[in-house]
Design an enzyme around this catalytic site. Sequence first.
Site, PDB file in Angstrom:
ATOM      1  CG  ASP A   7     -70.976 -18.745 -33.981  1.00 49.28           C
ATOM      2  OD1 ASP A   7     -71.231 -19.545 -32.892  1.00 49.28           O
ATOM      3  OD2 ASP A   7     -71.942 -18.590 -34.675  1.00 49.28           O
ATOM      4  CB  SER A   8     -70.217 -22.373 -36.931  1.00 50.94           C
ATOM      5  OG  SER A   8     -71.370 -22.031 -36.416  1.00 50.94           O
ATOM      6  CB  CYS A  70     -69.537 -22.140 -31.924  1.00 49.97           C
ATOM      7  SG  CYS A  70     -69.907 -23.810 -32.728  1.00 49.97           S
ATOM      8  CB  THR A  72     -70.378 -27.688 -32.324  1.00 44.39           C
ATOM      9  OG1 THR A  72     -71.702 -27.481 -32.383  1.00 44.39           O
ATOM     10  CG2 THR A  72     -69.711 -28.690 -32.908  1.00 44.39           C
ATOM     11  CB  CYS A 181     -76.929 -24.335 -30.683  1.00 44.54           C
ATOM     12  SG  CYS A 181     -76.340 -24.008 -32.131  1.00 44.54           S
TER      13      CYS A 181
END
Length: 255
Positions: A7-8, A70, A72, A181
């Site tokens: 994940d970010s 994530c 995105t 998200c």
Amino acid sequence: MKIGVFDSGVGGFSVLKSLLKAQLFDEIIYYGDSARVPYGTKDPTTIKQFGLEALDFFKPHQIKLLIVACNTASALALEEMQKHSKIPIVGVIEPSILAIKQQVKDKNAPILVLGTKATIQSNAYDNALKQQGYLNVSHLATSLFVPLIEENILEGELLETCMRYYFTPLKILPEVIILGCTHFPLIAQKIEGYFMGHFALPTPPLLIHSGDAIVGYLQQKYALKKNAHAFPKVEFHASGDVVWLEKQAKEWLKL
């Protein structure tokens, strides 16, 4: 089985929490690219590069499956990552669409996709939903939620102001909200409460949560079953401050 979760930052905790509860795996390596969060404001080329660099991180850990938590990165980097990987890589968009198919039979039900700017601009959710015949899909980039959640602002005036800024202009009230998200499930109750309180909906909107969706997807696709005898071992890594990441994990996941 040993798997990885990428994940970010801390948003992937929502997916990790569902995975821990499901007890499908023996060991989970969590990598948060916290030095470069948020991903949602960055261009597609940069996000693809971040995804490939995440693959490099996981190579020494000898995982059998990688979950891209994530949205995105799932929207913009997943395909590129899969091309460069010998192990299965699963994103969060396909599982969410599967959850919609299973729970929403009315193809005209108004569906609202919330996500970062990059995820929304990719049209990944919109296109996938339309391919399944859902005709009433709208989307909203709500990127400001991410830094608030990263700062552990999960309630209060700042969050309320942010929700009011994003949601007040809505013309069509959703029956289904996709939390596009992995940060957003951490404020899911606040989002539901806002819609119920400000729009007087007769029933709460159905919230599609990436974590719950991916557990169902993994159980269905890989025939995974709960390991009743062992709670998964979790190891945290970060491109930024791993001590901070572990502290957040203990607070949010009650580890």
